[in-house]
Design a protein around this motif. Structure first.
Motif, short mmCIF file in Angstrom:
data_model
loop_
_atom_site.label_atom_id
_atom_site.label_comp_id
_atom_site.label_asym_id
_atom_site.label_seq_id
_atom_site.Cartn_x
_atom_site.Cartn_y
_atom_site.Cartn_z
N THR A 1 52.00 63.80 34.79
CA THR A 1 53.27 64.10 34.15
C THR A 1 53.08 64.44 32.67
O THR A 1 53.68 65.39 32.15
N LEU A 2 52.24 63.68 31.98
CA LEU A 2 51.98 63.96 30.56
C LEU A 2 51.25 65.28 30.39
O LEU A 2 51.44 65.97 29.38
N SER A 3 50.42 65.62 31.35
CA SER A 3 49.73 66.92 31.29
C SER A 3 50.74 68.06 31.23
O SER A 3 50.52 69.08 30.57
N ARG A 4 51.86 67.85 31.90
CA ARG A 4 52.91 68.88 31.91
C ARG A 4 53.82 68.78 30.68
O ARG A 4 54.21 69.81 30.12
N LEU A 5 54.12 67.54 30.26
CA LEU A 5 55.11 67.36 29.19
C LEU A 5 54.53 67.41 27.79
O LEU A 5 55.20 67.86 26.85
#
Length: 435
Positions: A21-25
């Motif tokens: 998720t952090l990779s995307r956000l």
């Protein structure tokens, strides 16, 4: 300006989803680091199929570098988290100590085998929560049948063809259901063992298999186990384990060379060393998964005691369904702490459960509709293919080959017993999927 550093401790279900998720956000706006002992995410629910020879081991591993763009993967075993100085201390793969600083931390270090003070268990039992343990069990089952074939002593043959599983929850039930079929196939390949009984025992102090699930699913699983000849003993556990067998709590002695420990998990001991408030070994967090008094720290999965909004006063159980959702939410709230989005409390809706029983059998209750048999099997496999974040074609190919070709039964000899001690503190998460 220097980019903030977000560190995720552990790549189990919660940690992997947080990193994804952090990779995307936050990719580009923050340095994202994931610390884990291995370079893969382990899809634990399919381990019984690895142990029984249905799936090849790499099918249940998902590469962290390949699937987490923008995330730096650091290989290491975390042994200390220094909250005042915002540092994580770890031991790398070659035994050297190192440390990392952080601005935000997501604690998702997971759980370890639950041990009980039973004489001989640590020395003679093996757990079932990691890939090495599944590979060891696969070799061990094959080895015991082959050694039984070599022996002319009826008592030794019987002991080597007897397998005891302790714990009739998700893992123990699936291990017994899958592996009894595997040993039956192995015995049929050894003419000298014609007529030899292969005995599987499944023990639990509860009054039924799958005690944490709807009773209708327990009934389905019990019927499958009975049909395959698995002996279920309820209200019974191990009093002592020896190299020759196990003494049961009811006084009976079972000669065996195989004791498989599936009694559950407990939070990683690193959580206790933090000096923070815990509940049954799990780090107490608020509804936003933040740690009180440490707003820069979030926790999720097995490591966290997350308030359950559907059960006031209770915390969420240690399952994959919760870990995946909590990992995503922890990442979203960390991003919100830097102004990307808004903070959200943890909310969930139970989607049902699946239990793979091997062959064409399974038990499931998607959206609380109980089903069994081939239909449940189709639902279970569909769920796994949808949930595993990689290798879907390879997993489906192995399932197809299993239905067309005979199963291979050879020892690979890759994992010696000393490499899989029961008291290992491996941080890989073990979760019943869809549960």
């Amino acid at each position: 300006m220097k980019r903030p550093r977000i560190v995720i401790a552990g790549a189990g279900f919660a940690g992997y989803q947080a990193a994804r998720t952090l990779s995307r956000l936050a990719r580009g706006s923050a340095e994202i680091i994931l610390i884990n002992p291995t370079d893969y995410f382990l899809y634990v629910p399919l381990l019984p199929e690895v142990a029984s020879g249905v799936l090849e081991p790499r099918r249940v591993t998902v590469s962290l570098p390949d699937t987490l763009p923008g995330v730096r993967v650091v290989l290491g075993e975390i042994d200390q988290i220094d909250l005042p100085d915002r540092r994580i201390c770890y031991v790398d793969g070659e035994g050297d100590r190192a440390e990392l600083s952080y601005d935000r931390l997501i604690v998702s270090i997971g759980s370890v085998n639950k041990l009980l003070p039973i004489p001989g268990v640590n020395e003679h039992a093996h757990g079932f929560r990691t890939l090495p343990e599944a590979l060891y069990l696969r070799d061990h089952l094959t080895r015991q049948i082959e050694l039984a074939d070599l022996s002319d002593d009826p008592a030794e043959r019987a002991a080597r063809c007897t397998f005891v599983v302790v714990g009739a929850g998700y893992t123990g039930t699936e291990v017994a259901a899958h592996c009894v079929s595997a040993t039956d196939l192995l015995v049929r390949r050894h003419p000298r063992l014609a007529g030899q009984q292969v005995r599987w025992l499944l023990l639990d102090l509860a009054d039924r298999v799958l005690p944490e699930l709807d009773e209708r699913m327990s009934v389905t699983a019990q019927k499958v186990l009975d049909a395959r000849g698995v002996e279920t003993r309820f209200g019974t556990s191990v009093r002592e384990a020896t190299s020759d067998g196990v003494h049961l709590s009811d006084g009976e002695f079972i000669p065996t060379r195989s004791l498989i420990w599936c009694v559950g998990v407990r939070p990683d001991p690193v959580v206790d060393d933090l000096g923070l408030t815990t509940l049954k070994g799990r780090l107490v967090v608020d509804e936003f998964l933040a740690v009180p008094q440490h707003p820069e720290v979030y926790a999720c999965g097995d490591a966290a005691a997350v308030p359950d909004p559907n059960r006031p006063g209770e915390v969420t159980p240690m399952t994959a369904q919760h870990a995946v959702r909590q990992g995503k939410l922890a990442a979203q709230n960390v991003a919100a702490s830097y102004g990307h989005g808004s903070f959200r409390p943890y909310r969930h809706k139970d989607l049902g459960f699946v239990v793979d029983l091997g062959g064409a059998q399974a038990a499931a209750n998607p959206l609380h509709v109980p089903i069994s048999g081939p239909l449940a099997k189709a639902v279970t496999r569909g769920y796994h293919l949808a949930s595993i974040p990689g290798n879907r074609i390879r997993v489906a190919a192995d399932w197809t080959l299993e239905s067309l070709l005979s199963r291979q039964g050879v020892q690979l000899g890759l994992v010696p017993p000393a490499a899989v001690p029961l008291d290992t503190a491996s941080p890989e998460l073990v979760h019943p999927v869809g549960r």
